[in-house]
Scaffold this motif. Structure first.
Motif, short mmCIF file in Angstrom:
data_model
loop_
_atom_site.label_atom_id
_atom_site.label_comp_id
_atom_site.label_asym_id
_atom_site.label_seq_id
_atom_site.Cartn_x
_atom_site.Cartn_y
_atom_site.Cartn_z
N GLU A 81 0.84 -1.21 0.00
CA GLU A 81 0.00 0.00 0.00
C GLU A 81 0.87 1.25 0.00
O GLU A 81 0.60 2.22 -0.72
N GLU A 82 1.91 1.24 0.83
CA GLU A 82 2.79 2.40 0.90
C GLU A 82 3.60 2.57 -0.38
O GLU A 82 3.86 3.70 -0.82
N LEU A 83 4.00 1.46 -0.99
CA LEU A 83 4.73 1.56 -2.26
C LEU A 83 3.83 2.15 -3.33
O LEU A 83 4.29 2.98 -4.14
N ALA A 84 2.56 1.77 -3.34
CA ALA A 84 1.62 2.33 -4.32
C ALA A 84 1.49 3.84 -4.12
O ALA A 84 1.45 4.61 -5.09
N ALA A 88 2.71 6.74 -6.84
CA ALA A 88 1.73 7.71 -7.33
C ALA A 88 2.24 9.13 -7.16
O ALA A 88 2.01 10.00 -8.01
N ILE A 89 2.96 9.37 -6.06
CA ILE A 89 3.50 10.71 -5.80
C ILE A 89 4.72 10.99 -6.68
O ILE A 89 4.86 12.07 -7.26
N ILE A 122 0.71 -2.07 -9.43
CA ILE A 122 1.17 -0.70 -9.16
C ILE A 122 1.88 -0.14 -10.40
O ILE A 122 2.86 -0.74 -10.87
N PRO A 123 1.43 0.97 -10.94
CA PRO A 123 2.10 1.56 -12.11
C PRO A 123 3.56 1.88 -11.81
O PRO A 123 3.90 2.43 -10.77
N GLY A 124 4.43 1.49 -12.74
CA GLY A 124 5.85 1.78 -12.59
C GLY A 124 6.61 0.76 -11.79
O GLY A 124 7.82 0.93 -11.55
N VAL A 125 5.95 -0.33 -11.37
CA VAL A 125 6.60 -1.35 -10.55
C VAL A 125 6.78 -2.64 -11.34
O VAL A 125 5.84 -3.13 -11.99
N SER A 126 7.98 -3.19 -11.30
CA SER A 126 8.27 -4.50 -11.89
C SER A 126 8.28 -5.54 -10.77
O SER A 126 8.65 -5.24 -9.63
N VAL A 127 7.87 -6.76 -11.09
CA VAL A 127 7.82 -7.84 -10.10
C VAL A 127 8.74 -8.96 -10.57
O VAL A 127 8.76 -9.32 -11.75
N THR A 176 8.69 9.01 4.07
CA THR A 176 9.08 10.42 4.05
C THR A 176 10.51 10.59 3.57
O THR A 176 10.82 11.50 2.79
N ALA A 177 11.40 9.68 4.01
CA ALA A 177 12.81 9.78 3.62
C ALA A 177 12.98 9.58 2.12
O ALA A 177 13.71 10.33 1.46
N ILE A 178 12.31 8.57 1.56
CA ILE A 178 12.43 8.31 0.12
C ILE A 178 11.92 9.50 -0.69
O ILE A 178 12.56 9.94 -1.66
N LEU A 179 10.78 10.03 -0.30
CA LEU A 179 10.23 11.19 -1.01
C LEU A 179 11.18 12.37 -0.95
O LEU A 179 11.40 13.07 -1.94
N SER A 180 11.77 12.60 0.23
CA SER A 180 12.68 13.73 0.39
C SER A 180 13.93 13.57 -0.46
O SER A 180 14.39 14.52 -1.11
#
Length: 208
Positions: A81-84, A88-89, A122-127, A176-180
């Motif tokens: 859920e958090e990866l999605a 998206a952001i 999830i768009p942009g995610v490879s599995v 938050t860290a990844i986004l920053s």
């Protein structure tokens, strides 16, 4: 005629004892649940540079997010859920791959769970299926949900979990860290705890 003990019912002091025992049991149960929710997995030891031997794809010029997951770990639903939300952001400013570990000796479709399908949507995610945990070892992952962010030059910038506890989605230091880092190039946080099942105990996670 005086009432018998049965007619009188439970005396006030017995009722108080029963109520006290119930409160103690409830408090102990809640504490056990909280201890489980905040029990971190063994810390991972990802390499400081992108591993040369990995089969995880990278896109030139973009940061790469790598998540290592146990396909039967219930805690990792929140990680997906958090990866999605992250993807998206970030919207095409980073790529992501989720590595699902399939231990040797397990059936070919063992990793094809709802968790796999959630990640693949999830768009942009490879599995990627990680037979025998080779990729997990290359990225030094120990617990399901271990997340790494490597910058465009292949340098490790973040390692840890992107949930605040087991199975609970929502704001977290990891997200938050990844986004920053992607947005500004910097963050005060480079490591967080991982809340997920051990990658080395596949049957226990399946039971849970």
């Amino acid at each position: 005629m005086s009432a018998t003990p049965t007619q009188k019912g439970i005396s006030p002091w017995l009722a108080a004892i029963f109520a006290g025992l119930w409160l103690i049991a409830a408090a102990l149960g809640q504490r056990v649940m909280m201890n489980y929710d905040y029990a971190a997995a063994a810390p991972g030891t990802p390499p400081p540079k992108w591993p040369i031997a990995t089969k995880v794809p990278r896109t030139t010029g973009l940061p790469s997010i790598v998540v290592v997951a146990h396909p039967h770990c219930p805690c990792s639903r929140a990680t997906m859920e958090e990866l999605a939300r992250l993807m998206a952001i970030l919207h095409n400013r980073a790529t992501a791959t989720v590595i699902f570990v399939r231990p040797s000796g397990f059936s070919q479709d063992w990793e094809m769970t709802d968790l796999w399908r959630d990640a693949a949507r999830i768009p942009g995610v490879s599995v990627l299926t990680d037979l025998g945990g080779i990729e997990a070892s290359l990225f030094g992952a120990q617990g399901s949900g271990q997340t790494m962010l490597y910058d465009a030059a292949g340098n490790l910038r973040f390692s840890g979990g992107i949930t605040a506890s087991r199975g609970h989605a929502g704001d977290s230091l990891g997200r938050t860290a990844i986004l920053s880092i992607v947005n500004t190039g910097d963050s005060s946080t480079s490591h967080t705890s991982v809340y997920g099942c051990s990658l080395h105990d596949p049957e226990r996670a399946a039971r849970e």
